[in-house]
Motif scaffolding. Structure first.
Motif, PDB file in Angstrom:
ATOM      1  N   HIS A  64      82.138  15.615 -53.207  1.00 35.05           N
ATOM      2  CA  HIS A  64      81.490  15.589 -51.898  1.00 35.05           C
ATOM      3  C   HIS A  64      82.238  14.693 -50.916  1.00 35.05           C
ATOM      4  N   SER A  65      83.077  13.818 -51.424  1.00 35.68           N
ATOM      5  CA  SER A  65      83.829  12.944 -50.531  1.00 35.68           C
ATOM      6  C   SER A  65      85.065  13.623 -49.952  1.00 35.68           C
ATOM      7  N   THR A  66      85.379  14.820 -50.444  1.00 37.63           N
ATOM      8  CA  THR A  66      86.514  15.577 -49.904  1.00 37.63           C
ATOM      9  C   THR A  66      86.063  16.255 -48.630  1.00 37.63           C
ATOM     10  N   LYS A  67      86.526  15.774 -47.493  1.00 34.75           N
ATOM     11  CA  LYS A  67      85.992  16.218 -46.210  1.00 34.75           C
ATOM     12  C   LYS A  67      86.828  17.289 -45.516  1.00 34.75           C
ATOM     13  N   CYS A  68      88.131  17.242 -45.713  1.00 37.74           N
ATOM     14  CA  CYS A  68      89.010  18.161 -45.011  1.00 37.74           C
ATOM     15  C   CYS A  68      90.115  18.632 -45.950  1.00 37.74           C
ATOM     16  N   ILE A  69      90.503  19.877 -45.782  1.00 37.26           N
ATOM     17  CA  ILE A  69      91.690  20.427 -46.447  1.00 37.26           C
ATOM     18  C   ILE A  69      92.624  20.903 -45.354  1.00 37.26           C
ATOM     19  N   GLY A  70      93.864  20.485 -45.449  1.00 32.32           N
ATOM     20  CA  GLY A  70      94.833  20.868 -44.429  1.00 32.32           C
ATOM     21  C   GLY A  70      96.058  21.530 -45.031  1.00 32.32           C
ATOM     22  N   TRP A  71      96.725  22.288 -44.191  1.00 33.80           N
ATOM     23  CA  TRP A  71      98.031  22.865 -44.535  1.00 33.80           C
ATOM     24  C   TRP A  71      99.087  22.199 -43.664  1.00 33.80           C
ATOM     25  N   PHE A  72     100.163  21.836 -44.301  1.00 37.61           N
ATOM     26  CA  PHE A  72     101.294  21.212 -43.637  1.00 37.61           C
ATOM     27  C   PHE A  72     102.558  21.975 -44.018  1.00 37.61           C
ATOM     28  N   ARG A  73     103.611  21.775 -43.248  1.00 35.81           N
ATOM     29  CA  ARG A  73     104.882  22.378 -43.614  1.00 35.81           C
ATOM     30  C   ARG A  73     106.017  21.444 -43.214  1.00 35.81           C
ATOM     31  N   GLN A  74     107.103  21.590 -43.918  1.00 35.27           N
ATOM     32  CA  GLN A  74     108.296  20.807 -43.608  1.00 35.27           C
ATOM     33  C   GLN A  74     109.527  21.673 -43.783  1.00 35.27           C
ATOM     34  N   ALA A  75     110.246  21.837 -42.707  1.00 32.12           N
ATOM     35  CA  ALA A  75     111.497  22.576 -42.730  1.00 32.12           C
ATOM     36  C   ALA A  75     112.636  21.593 -42.954  1.00 32.12           C
ATOM     37  N   PRO A  76     113.767  22.071 -43.489  1.00 36.32           N
ATOM     38  CA  PRO A  76     114.911  21.178 -43.730  1.00 36.32           C
ATOM     39  C   PRO A  76     115.336  20.467 -42.455  1.00 36.32           C
ATOM     40  N   GLY A  77     115.473  19.157 -42.548  1.00 36.83           N
ATOM     41  CA  GLY A  77     115.927  18.378 -41.404  1.00 36.83           C
ATOM     42  C   GLY A  77     114.860  18.100 -40.360  1.00 36.83           C
ATOM     43  N   LYS A  78     113.626  18.529 -40.638  1.00 36.76           N
ATOM     44  CA  LYS A  78     112.547  18.322 -39.663  1.00 36.76           C
ATOM     45  C   LYS A  78     111.427  17.492 -40.280  1.00 36.76           C
ATOM     46  N   GLU A  79     110.626  16.914 -39.417  1.00 38.15           N
ATOM     47  CA  GLU A  79     109.476  16.154 -39.889  1.00 38.15           C
ATOM     48  C   GLU A  79     108.374  17.090 -40.371  1.00 38.15           C
TER      49      GLU A  79
ATOM     50  N   ALA B   3     109.805  27.170 -44.232  1.00 43.77           N
ATOM     51  CA  ALA B   3     109.532  25.782 -44.582  1.00 43.77           C
ATOM     52  C   ALA B   3     108.904  25.716 -45.955  1.00 43.77           C
ATOM     53  N   MET B   4     108.799  24.499 -46.465  1.00 44.96           N
ATOM     54  CA  MET B   4     107.963  24.263 -47.638  1.00 44.96           C
ATOM     55  C   MET B   4     106.558  23.997 -47.115  1.00 44.96           C
TER      56      MET B   4
END
Length: 124
Positions: free
Chosen positions: A29-44, A92-93
């Motif tokens: 119940h303490s898990t409030k948010c699920i997000g997706w992120f990505r990272q391309a080579p050489g990028k943040e 990206a990954m």
């Protein structure tokens, strides 16, 4: 602690679609948010989508708004990211991540639990 495993990545031609899935274990119940992120080579790393586990809705980065859809299946403890109209900039990954305690899924900070990632490659 929360554990996340991504799947569904692969190679696709520009204009195509993919559906990523994030399997979540030790979900509490303490898990409030699920997000997706990505990272391309050489990028943040970039936060692209997030959803509230309490039904508070979803939020998207401008770079994916209108093309990506995040959804939560509470019964199956999974979060999906449906991606359409993919282009080379989407290469990206991709990672899913969980945030505990804070109900504010945006901005894309404070996500303390991460999966290993799944690669998405879009060819033009």
């Amino acid at each position: 602690q929360v554990q996340l495993v991504e799947s569904g990545g692969g190679s696709v031609q520009a204009g195509g679609s993919l559906r990523l899935s994030c399997a979540i274990s030790e979900y509490t119940h303490s898990t409030k948010c699920i997000g997706w992120f990505r990272q391309a080579p050489g990028k943040e790393r970039e936060g692209i989508a997030a959803i509230s586990t309490g039904g508070g809705g979803a939020t998207y980065a401008d770079s994916v708004k209108g093309r990506f859809t995040i959804s939560l299946d509470n019964a199956k403890n999974t979060v999906a990211l449906q991606m359409i109209s993919l282009n080379a900039d989407d290469t990206a990954m991709y990672y899913c991540a969980a945030k505990s305690l804070s109900p504010y899924c945006y901005p894309f900070v404070g996500y303390g639990y991460w999966g290993q990632g799944t690669q998405v490659t879009v060819s033009s």
